[in-house]
Every structure is written in C-alpha cells, then in structure tokens.
Design a protein around this motif. Structure first.
Motif, PDB file in Angstrom:
ATOM      1  N   ILE B  59       0.841  -1.194   0.000  1.00  0.00           N
ATOM      2  CA  ILE B  59       0.000   0.000   0.000  1.00  0.00           C
ATOM      3  C   ILE B  59       0.875   1.241   0.000  1.00  0.00           C
ATOM      4  O   ILE B  59       0.668   2.185  -0.763  1.00  0.00           O
ATOM      5  N   ASN B  60       1.879   1.224   0.877  1.00  0.00           N
ATOM      6  CA  ASN B  60       2.763   2.383   0.980  1.00  0.00           C
ATOM      7  C   ASN B  60       3.426   2.705  -0.354  1.00  0.00           C
ATOM      8  O   ASN B  60       3.450   3.854  -0.776  1.00  0.00           O
ATOM      9  N   SER B  61       3.968   1.675  -1.040  1.00  0.00           N
ATOM     10  CA  SER B  61       4.672   1.979  -2.281  1.00  0.00           C
ATOM     11  C   SER B  61       3.698   2.347  -3.401  1.00  0.00           C
ATOM     12  O   SER B  61       4.009   3.221  -4.215  1.00  0.00           O
ATOM     13  N   ALA B  62       2.536   1.709  -3.438  1.00  0.00           N
ATOM     14  CA  ALA B  62       1.542   2.071  -4.466  1.00  0.00           C
ATOM     15  C   ALA B  62       1.116   3.529  -4.300  1.00  0.00           C
ATOM     16  O   ALA B  62       1.052   4.290  -5.267  1.00  0.00           O
ATOM     17  N   THR B  63       0.838   3.910  -3.046  1.00  0.00           N
ATOM     18  CA  THR B  63       0.413   5.282  -2.784  1.00  0.00           C
ATOM     19  C   THR B  63       1.497   6.271  -3.216  1.00  0.00           C
ATOM     20  O   THR B  63       1.228   7.276  -3.885  1.00  0.00           O
ATOM     21  N   ILE B  65       4.190   5.885  -5.331  1.00  0.00           N
ATOM     22  CA  ILE B  65       4.464   5.930  -6.777  1.00  0.00           C
ATOM     23  C   ILE B  65       3.302   6.597  -7.513  1.00  0.00           C
ATOM     24  O   ILE B  65       3.498   7.442  -8.390  1.00  0.00           O
ATOM     25  N   GLY B  66       2.065   6.249  -7.130  1.00  0.00           N
ATOM     26  CA  GLY B  66       0.888   6.863  -7.735  1.00  0.00           C
ATOM     27  C   GLY B  66       0.894   8.372  -7.564  1.00  0.00           C
ATOM     28  O   GLY B  66       0.640   9.124  -8.506  1.00  0.00           O
ATOM     29  N   TYR B  67       1.240   8.824  -6.350  1.00  0.00           N
ATOM     30  CA  TYR B  67       1.261  10.263  -6.079  1.00  0.00           C
ATOM     31  C   TYR B  67       2.297  10.966  -6.939  1.00  0.00           C
ATOM     32  O   TYR B  67       2.057  12.029  -7.495  1.00  0.00           O
ATOM     33  N   LYS B  68       3.470  10.358  -7.043  1.00  0.00           N
ATOM     34  CA  LYS B  68       4.567  10.964  -7.800  1.00  0.00           C
ATOM     35  C   LYS B  68       4.182  11.159  -9.257  1.00  0.00           C
ATOM     36  O   LYS B  68       4.537  12.141  -9.883  1.00  0.00           O
ATOM     37  N   LEU B  69       3.445  10.196  -9.804  1.00  0.00           N
ATOM     38  CA  LEU B  69       3.121  10.272 -11.224  1.00  0.00           C
ATOM     39  C   LEU B  69       1.897  11.136 -11.508  1.00  0.00           C
ATOM     40  O   LEU B  69       1.868  11.879 -12.472  1.00  0.00           O
ATOM     41  N   LYS B  70       0.864  10.992 -10.700  1.00  0.00           N
ATOM     42  CA  LYS B  70      -0.405  11.636 -11.042  1.00  0.00           C
ATOM     43  C   LYS B  70      -1.109  12.255  -9.831  1.00  0.00           C
ATOM     44  O   LYS B  70      -2.351  12.332  -9.814  1.00  0.00           O
ATOM     45  N   GLY B  71      -0.352  12.617  -8.791  1.00  0.00           N
ATOM     46  CA  GLY B  71      -0.980  13.263  -7.640  1.00  0.00           C
ATOM     47  C   GLY B  71      -1.902  12.337  -6.866  1.00  0.00           C
ATOM     48  O   GLY B  71      -1.786  11.115  -6.953  1.00  0.00           O
ATOM     49  N   VAL B  72      -2.824  12.940  -6.117  1.00  0.00           N
ATOM     50  CA  VAL B  72      -3.706  12.173  -5.233  1.00  0.00           C
ATOM     51  C   VAL B  72      -4.530  11.151  -6.035  1.00  0.00           C
ATOM     52  O   VAL B  72      -4.724  10.016  -5.613  1.00  0.00           O
ATOM     53  N   LYS B  73      -4.977  11.565  -7.223  1.00  0.00           N
ATOM     54  CA  LYS B  73      -5.749  10.649  -8.074  1.00  0.00           C
ATOM     55  C   LYS B  73      -4.914   9.420  -8.416  1.00  0.00           C
ATOM     56  O   LYS B  73      -5.408   8.286  -8.373  1.00  0.00           O
ATOM     57  N   SER B  75      -2.424   8.144  -6.725  1.00  0.00           N
ATOM     58  CA  SER B  75      -2.250   7.234  -5.590  1.00  0.00           C
ATOM     59  C   SER B  75      -3.520   6.447  -5.317  1.00  0.00           C
ATOM     60  O   SER B  75      -3.455   5.274  -4.964  1.00  0.00           O
ATOM     61  N   ALA B  76      -4.688   7.086  -5.529  1.00  0.00           N
ATOM     62  CA  ALA B  76      -5.936   6.358  -5.308  1.00  0.00           C
ATOM     63  C   ALA B  76      -6.050   5.190  -6.294  1.00  0.00           C
ATOM     64  O   ALA B  76      -6.392   4.067  -5.909  1.00  0.00           O
ATOM     65  N   PHE B  77      -5.725   5.429  -7.557  1.00  0.00           N
ATOM     66  CA  PHE B  77      -5.832   4.357  -8.560  1.00  0.00           C
ATOM     67  C   PHE B  77      -4.838   3.237  -8.291  1.00  0.00           C
ATOM     68  O   PHE B  77      -5.182   2.051  -8.378  1.00  0.00           O
ATOM     69  N   ALA B  78      -3.584   3.600  -7.976  1.00  0.00           N
ATOM     70  CA  ALA B  78      -2.566   2.574  -7.738  1.00  0.00           C
ATOM     71  C   ALA B  78      -2.928   1.733  -6.511  1.00  0.00           C
ATOM     72  O   ALA B  78      -2.833   0.500  -6.539  1.00  0.00           O
ATOM     73  N   THR B  79      -3.378   2.411  -5.443  1.00  0.00           N
ATOM     74  CA  THR B  79      -3.721   1.684  -4.216  1.00  0.00           C
ATOM     75  C   THR B  79      -4.928   0.772  -4.436  1.00  0.00           C
ATOM     76  O   THR B  79      -4.923  -0.389  -4.020  1.00  0.00           O
TER      77      THR B  79
END
Lengths: 191, 180
Positions: B59-63, B65-73, B75-79
């Motif tokens: 969860i931590n890494s998905a959040t 990496i997701g944030y780095k690429l596309k912000g909060v959205k 991280s939500a999709f990756a998680t």
C-alpha cells in the motif's frame, strides 16, 4: 446490515492499520486484542487464516480485513474493513510525499523506529512461542500444566522447520502444503 | 496513464503470493525497469519510507508511486489496484471455501497447518532479529516486549507507543552527547 457495526469494523481496522509496523505478522497480537476479543474471530481461525493468507495473493492486512469484514457484514463489511486498514498508510504516505522529503532520516522518525523495531521483534517472538506451545503441546500459556502431547506434532514441526532452515528462500506456501498434507495423513489416517 | 497505474498495481497485487516483501521485486521490475516511473534511488527511498511508516509495504509503495506520477488521483488508482485482487480472492474464499471448514479431513489438514503457521511466524521473528541493530537497550526492549505479550500484560498499541517514545528519548540523548 448494521451501520453501527460497519462503522466499528472500519474504526477497528483503521486502528490496526495505524499501529502495524514491521509487516504482517506484527499485526497478529493486535488482531487478538481488537478482533478476537470482540468475538469476530476465534484464535484458531486466526491461525488458519494466516495459512490461507500466505497461500493467496496480497498483503496479510488486506486479506484479514476482507475476511473479517465479509464474515461480519458481507461485501459491504469487507469493503469497510479494508478501507479502514488501508487509509492510515494512504494518508501518511500522501503527507510524506507532499511535505517531508527527508522523512526517513528525520531524527524523531529514526528515534521512534529504533524503539519500535526491537519491540516488534519481541512481539513476533511471543506470537511464535504462543503458537508453538498451542499447536504442538496444546498448551495455553496461562494454563501451563495442562499438557497434551503427541510425538506426531513434534515430527511435523521438525520436518517443516528443517525444510525452512535448509531452503532459506522456500516460499511459505510450501510450508503450508507440507504441514497440511502431513496433518491429513497423520491425524486422519494413522492416529 | 491512470489506467496503466491501476492495471500494473492490480497485476502486482494478483501475482504476489504471501504478501509484503514478496512484492518488492515485482514493484521494481515494473516501476523501475519496465515503465521507468521512478529511478533506482527513488525506489530505495520508497522502501525506506515504507518501512518507517505503518501499514503494508504494498500500500505504501503504491500510494507513493501513484502520487509521484499523477498526484492524489494517481495514488488512489494505484492503491485500489493493489488492494482489489486480495479483496476479490478473499471474498470468494469466504463465500465458498469456508463451507468446507467443517469437513473432518480439512480439519485434520489444518491441525498440521497450524504447526506450519507457527514455523512461519518463528522464521519471520528470526529474520527480523537478524536485521535488528543489536544494542543493549534493543535487547532489553525486545525481551520485555516478548514477556509482556506472552503474559498479556499490556495492550499491544500501548506497548508499541512506549517503545517509540523510549526510542525518541534515547535518540535525542545520543544526539546531544554527540553534539558535546
């Protein structure tokens, strides 16, 4: 469906998610405190579920939350409990990604973890000891004189522990398989 | 892009049996090697952060990496992607498999499996013990924590919080000593 119970599921797993450092197994005593004590799970079920979780995809925390949530309140329950266990990580990581670039080297974080790590190792040893006593000797630590021992349980322990020490990279699923097959043969057909 | 994030983490969630640390090589091969979303250094940072924060490393890494690429959205999709396979598989198991739990032979197998589980937990404890920085204070804290949990003296959350506070105080004293 009870809204109150759904909220309780969410809150309980939020708490568990917030205090789980050092990976899945560190969650086990927390699960005993928060989930077994509420009657949502028996302690044998907790052990069985560890085996199921090691043999299915995904992190233990998510699997456990989904399982308990589903058993209490169906699919909505599963979703609420999973959301609860995920949210603390999600929020904390977002804050860190946004604000603290040097998070992992911050002196408070380093200090906090230097204290939490040995505690977590101690906790996991305690869990291992409790499980070993229970599964091999059928002993409850609070009731230590009540021993019920079979050589066969010790044999299963010796085989799987030996396997895991010889092949260090052995996937947990093989431990589950071998101990399950041995259990079936020994308890089902020999004893 | 959001869909790629979701789908990649869905695959990572689906194919890593045994959770947590089994995911690290998968995340590396997708996020660093295949898609070049993050560099090797960033990957190591993420692992360090994931280990210093509560919750599953997946969860931590998905959040992150997701944030780095596309912000909060992102991280939500990756998680969501990494969580969904577990939720689906475990729901199916809860629906069907648990009906077999009362079967006598399944119970025999699980009697053996409980011993296997004890071994898994013991091995995890040994593995973490080896990685531990072995100061005298760490030994004392480990043994006290073991006894407290074994005899069920304090709630786990309180124990972890006390451990953290002792660690912070010890760190501050150490830094003050080094400054002088």
């Amino acid at each position: 469906m009870s809204i109150k119970l759904l909220f309780e599921l969410f809150l309980t797993f939020f708490k568990i998610g917030l205090f789980t450092f050092g990976g899945g197994y560190a969650m086990i005593p927390l699960m005993s405190d928060e989930v077994v004590s509420k009657g949502w799970l028996l302690s044998e079920q907790l052990m069985d579920f560890i085996a199921i979780s090691e043999s299915t995809p995904g992190p233990f925390a998510i699997n456990m939350a989904t399982f308990v949530g589903y058993n209490q309140q169906g699919i909505i329950g599963a979703i609420m409990a999973t959301l609860g266990v995920v949210l603390p990580s999600f929020i904390i990581i977002l804050i860190i990604a946004k604000a603290f670039h040097k998070f992992a080297s911050n002196k408070y974080v380093v200090g906090f973890l230097s204290g939490v790590k040995p505690v977590v190792v101690g906790i996991i040893f305690a869990v291992a000891l409790t499980f070993l006593l229970k599964s091999i000797f059928n002993i409850d630590i609070m009731n230590i004189l009540d021993i019920e021992f079979h050589w066969s349980s010790l044999l299963i322990f010796a085989v799987v522990f030996g396997m895991s020490r010889i092949w260090k990279k052995l996937h947990p699923v093989y431990i589950v398989l071998v101990s399950g097959i041995m259990g079936l043969i020994i308890y089902g057909f020999i004893l | 892009m959001l869909f790629t994030l979701f789908w990649t983490f869905f695959k990572i969630g689906l194919f890593t049996f045994g959770g947590g640390y089994a995911m690290i090589p998968f995340i590396h091969s997708y996020a660093v090697e295949k898609f070049k979303w993050i560099t090797d250094d960033e990957f190591l940072d993420i692992i360090a952060i994931a280990e210093s924060t509560p919750g599953p490393i997946a969860i931590n890494s998905a959040t992150y990496i997701g944030y780095k690429l596309k912000g909060v959205k992102g991280s939500a999709f990756a998680t969501l992607g990494v969580v969904l396979p577990s939720v689906i598989v475990i729901t199916l198991i809860s629906m069907f498999f648990m009906q077999f739990r009362d079967n006598q032979y399944v119970e025999f197998a699980f009697q053996g499996i409980r011993i296997g589980v004890a071994v898994l937990v013991l091995n995890a404890a040994i593995r973490m013990y080896k990685k531990l920085e072995k100061t005298p204070l760490a030994y004392v804290m480990m043994v006290i924590a073991l006894l407290i949990i074994l005899f069920d003296v304090l709630p786990v959350i309180l124990l972890i919080a006390i451990g953290g506070v002792v660690g912070i105080v010890n760190q501050l004293i150490k830094l003050r000593g080094e400054a002088k």
